[in-house]
Design an enzyme around this catalytic site. Structure first.
Site, PDB file in Angstrom:
ATOM      1  CG  ASP A   1      -6.910  -1.948   4.553  1.00  0.00           C
ATOM      2  OD1 ASP A   1      -6.210  -2.277   3.582  1.00  0.00           O
ATOM      3  OD2 ASP A   1      -8.150  -2.072   4.570  1.00  0.00           O
TER       4      ASP A   1
ATOM      5  CB  SER B   1       4.737 -21.814   0.032  1.00  0.00           C
ATOM      6  OG  SER B   1       5.273 -21.223   1.184  1.00  0.00           O
TER       7      SER B   1
ATOM      8  CG  ASP C   1      -5.453  -6.277   1.409  1.00  0.00           C
ATOM      9  OD1 ASP C   1      -4.693  -6.077   2.371  1.00  0.00           O
ATOM     10  OD2 ASP C   1      -5.863  -5.366   0.666  1.00  0.00           O
TER      11      ASP C   1
ATOM     12  CD  GLU D   1      -3.037  -0.656   2.355  1.00  0.00           C
ATOM     13  OE1 GLU D   1      -3.153   0.502   2.816  1.00  0.00           O
ATOM     14  OE2 GLU D   1      -3.647  -1.624   2.826  1.00  0.00           O
TER      15      GLU D   1
END
Length: 825
Positions: free
Chosen positions: A340, A265, A337, A195
């Site tokens: 924030d 991975s 996600d 971000e």
């Protein structure tokens, strides 16, 4: 003169003798902490007799009539072999490294105190179910039993590092294990960094299309256009802040990974319909930063629910990845996600308050004292908002995108105070089939993972971990920092676990993940806009679909595959106007070297083989190419892109949406084409290769540059000791191969392999005891132990050891057996 010579000889002899005595003394003290694996011992806190049988590779097989005693045995075995690793990880989670290592680790401590993950771990103990709590308590008792033995028997303080660093060890507690799991969330999370970088890049570029070039959406339907970051704060004056932004220094003990190294991975599974033997198959190789010893520790636990074997992380009573008789499970970073950044506006009349949807509100404040070795302690005043803890400007350079009169705060699922992830892991380990494991996974919070499963009949994959519920009208959609005082931006709890992506019993009979984009769903159910891979997945698809039926051997072949689809795609584009176009050039001239390099690359298959020159030529060329393309537009910010961005290079050389404009150097009067930049970059690379390696192009070798750096995170930088504690190996693979060896990207040795598969496992449920696994170093964390690096050469050569639950096989050529008996009070 003869007398002087005799005295000099005597002095030299005395010095030699004293040196030998000193070395012998150091060796004696260090060797005292080498564990004895073949013994009987009465211990306190144990509820039933326990046997720890160590096979030929020093993998402990732990047996007892009671599960609690088995977990006790695991705690004891972990402490025998990895005490230093466990204590350092606990200190990291507590923010107490500076008590031992001084001011060098102070920035790490300061940041971890802000997150307060150890207090959150302590509060999460009560959230665990009774079975998990019993396992945590038994495990802690096993750790403490070994600590008591070390103290009572003067066993060299338990680890040689303890002689060099005054690091008192307090008893182990259940919250310590939960804190280490939360520490893994720190290491595996990278969305906040993404971000901030997207916002910084947006401020540096005046064209949204060019932002999409450099930070493109993964292939598939893209997200709607975001607002320009500067438009959210029209009077901020970001220019000066970008110039003075400073990031946290990167210390070897820091869990905060550079961008691109937060986690990766591979995992894939085949149903009986796609298996040559008619049983399910599963392969998994989690990727983390390489260290010595490896973070992984192999173990087998014989529980009432059956035997389980696989990889643990010392400090936790879990087989995190592995198999039982009836179920195999693997993990890959999901890139969900879960973070924030919120920009909080300060009250101009009272900087102890911040703006909320309901007006200004006081920060939640607390004081925290950090003790520093050989220096006075410092006191931090830490603040939190409704959205999360307030960040320092140095965190990922967030100060560069924080307007004056504002601070940045972090919302993150790992900051959950009632985290039941440990209980989820415990019950997945004990599950008998896919359905049991999926039910258990609903308790999992962080770090988010893709859980790949195979029982004897079916396969599945599910994203596990809390998925934030963002309002549909959120202005940044979680892609750039957003205004924290707007209701439309704030989290509204989490989606239920049933909303997480899942692929159960797929009709095609194959399921897998290489950190790639899983699916396309509209925001806010999108899962993520940032993914870890768009390249390896292409090679994986080809290998999986190239066979009607798979076997253990074909899964191993895929794990060890070193073909770069990226190189095969990018090179024809970049060199389109250079192949075979040069005229004859004299020997030793730049033009001649360029011709030789191009001739080699023209016949190259994209194999990142350690013995070949082509991978090194290609990697150096792409590094200089990307730097030339972006540096004049981004300036110092170009340093935040140390690895090749394949989608960006492809957009530029295909001139998608006018991206070819990047090739023109703004600072020069000429108009450069992409062919010009490609040629100049190749010349730059060849000059650099000659300066560094000083050999002919044909004699270059990728493995000389792509050296795996299994370095001791503390002693690895000490001039003499590093030769004994660091493990360095020439390796194949690269950033975009299935056998991934992520390069450092910066510094004088940018192609060192620093992030790779520390564990590999392949499980065949037609014959479970033929399953195989390996770790990157060895079981012991003691540099004097033969098990410190005995698995390293097998790992490098792509070899494995047997993953068997047969006690007879474990006993063959065993290292020893420890028998623990409850001590009568």
């Amino acid at each position: 003169m003869l007398l002087v010579f005799r005295w000099l000889l005597r002095i030299a002899s005395v010095l030699v003798v004293l040196s030998v005595i000193a070395v012998m003394g150091v060796y004696y003290l260090a060797s005292r902490s080498l564990p004895d694996y073949d013994k009987a011992l009465d211990v306190s806190g144990l509820t039933a007799p326990t046997r720890i049988l160590r096979d030929h590779s020093n993998v402990p097989h732990i047996f007892s009539e009671e599960d609690a005693a088995v977990f006790f045995g695991l705690g004891y075995a972990h402490t025998q072999d990895r005490l230093w690793q466990m204590t350092v990880m606990r200190r990291t989670a507590q923010g107490r490294l500076s008590e031992v290592f001084g001011s060098a680790t102070l920035p790490v401590d300061k940041l971890l105190r802000r997150f307060d993950i150890y207090s959150l771990a302590r509060s999460s103990v009560a959230a665990q179910d009774a079975e998990t709590l019993a396992a945590l308590e038994a495990y802690a008792a096993g750790v403490n039993a070994r600590l008591a033995e070390i103290n009572e028997s003067a066993l060299g303080r338990g680890a040689p590092e303890m002689f060099l660093f005054n690091a008192p060890i307090s008893p182990w507690r259940p919250e310590d294990s939960i804190a280490i799991l939360k520490l893994m969330a720190v290491q595996l999370s990278g969305h906040a960094a993404d971000e901030i970088l997207r916002a910084r890049t947006s401020l540096s570029l005046d064209n949204d299309t060019r932002l999409k070039d450099l930070l493109p959406d993964m292939p598939g339907t893209g997200v709607a256009a975001l607002p320009a970051y500067a438009s959210l704060f029209p009077s901020a004056g970001f220019g000066t802040q970008i110039a003075r932004a400073k990031s946290l220094p990167q210390h070897p003990l820091s869990p905060f990974q550079p961008r691109g190294l937060a986690g990766a991975s591979n995992a894939w599974a085949a149903a009986p319909s796609r298996s040559a033997t008619g049983g399910t198959l599963l392969a998994n190789d989690p990727h983390l930063g390489l260290t010595a010893p490896a973070i992984w520790y192999l173990a087998r636990l014989e529980l009432s629910s059956g035997g389980v074997i696989g990889a643990t992380i010392p400090g936790m009573p879990l087989i995190l990845v592995g198999r039982s008789e009836s179920l195999g499970w693997g993990l890959t970073s999901s890139y969900l996600d879960d973070q924030d950044i919120f920009i909080e506006e300060l009250n101009p009349n009272n900087r102890e308050e911040y703006r909320t949807p309901d007006g200004y509100k006081p920060f939640v404040s607390r004081r925290s004292i950090i003790k520093i070795k050989d220096e006075p302690s410092i006191t931090l005043t830490l603040h939190s908002t409704d959205n999360g803890p307030v960040l320092p400007p140095s965190f990922r350079n967030v100060g560069a995108v924080t307007p004056a009169g504002h601070v940045a705060a972090l919302a993150w699922t790992a900051l959950e105070p009632n985290d039941t992830s440990m209980s989820a892991g415990f019950h997945i380990m004990r599950a008998q089939n896919i359905d049991d494991a999926l039910t258990a996974s609903a308790l999992y919070i962080a770090p988010s993972q893709n859980l790949t499963l195979a029982d004897k009949d079916n396969i599945a994959m599910k994203t596990i971990g809390a998925m934030p519920r963002r309002p549909a009208e959120a202005e940044s959609k979680g892609r750039i920092p957003s205004r924290g005082w707007l209701t439309q931006n704030r989290w509204q709890g989490y989606f239920p676990a049933t909303a997480n992506p899942e692929f159960i019993r797929p009709t095609g009979g194959i399921v897998g993940n290489t950190n790639n984009k899983l699916l396309e769903r509209p925001f806010p159910l999108h899962v993520s806009y940032e993914w870890g891979d768009s390249q390896r997945i292409q090679r994986w698809q080809r290998l999986m679909q190239g066979r009607k039926a798979h076997s253990r051997e074909s899964f191993v072949e895929a794990q060890l595959d070193i073909t770069s689809t990226t190189a095969r795609t990018i090179l024809p584009l970049v060199a389109a106007d250079l192949w075979f176009t040069g005229e004859a050039a004299p020997e030793g001239t730049p033009e001649r070297r360029r011709q030789i390099a191009l001739n080699l690359l023209a016949g190259w298959t994209g194999s990142m083989n350690e013995h070949l020159p082509e991978p090194l030529i290609y990697a150096a060329w792409m590094r200089f190419l990307q730097e030339r393309i972006i540096k004049d537009e981004l300036g110092p910010l170009a340093e935040e892109f140390p690895h090749l961005e394949p989608l960006f290079i492809e957009r530029v050389f295909r001139n998608i949406d006018g991206a070819g404009v990047w090739c023109n150097i703004i600072q020069s009067s000429a108009t450069e084409t992409c062919a010009d930049i490609a040629r100049m970059s190749l010349d730059d690379a060849l000059v650099w290769l000659n300066e560094v390696y000083g050999t002919s192009i044909e004699a270059l070798r990728w493995g000389d540059a792509h050296e795996a750096t299994h370095d001791h995170p503390v002693l690895g930088e000490v001039s003499v000791l590093r030769h004994f504690v660091n493990i360095r190996q020439s390796t194949s693979g690269g950033d975009n191969t299935l056998m991934r060896g992520r390069t450092r990207g910066t510094g004088p040795e940018p192609f060192q392999n620093v992030h790779a598969a520390g564990y590999r496992g392949v499980y065949d449920f037609t014959d479970p005891d033929s399953s195989i696994f390996i770790t990157s170093t060895g079981q012991s964390g003691h540099p004097l132990s033969r098990h410190y690096d005995d698995l390293a050469q097998l790992w490098r050569r792509g070899e494995y050891i047997t993953m068997s639950l047969d006690e007879g096989l474990a006993r063959a050529a065993s290292v020893g057996e420890t028998v623990l008996t409850p001590k009568s009070d």
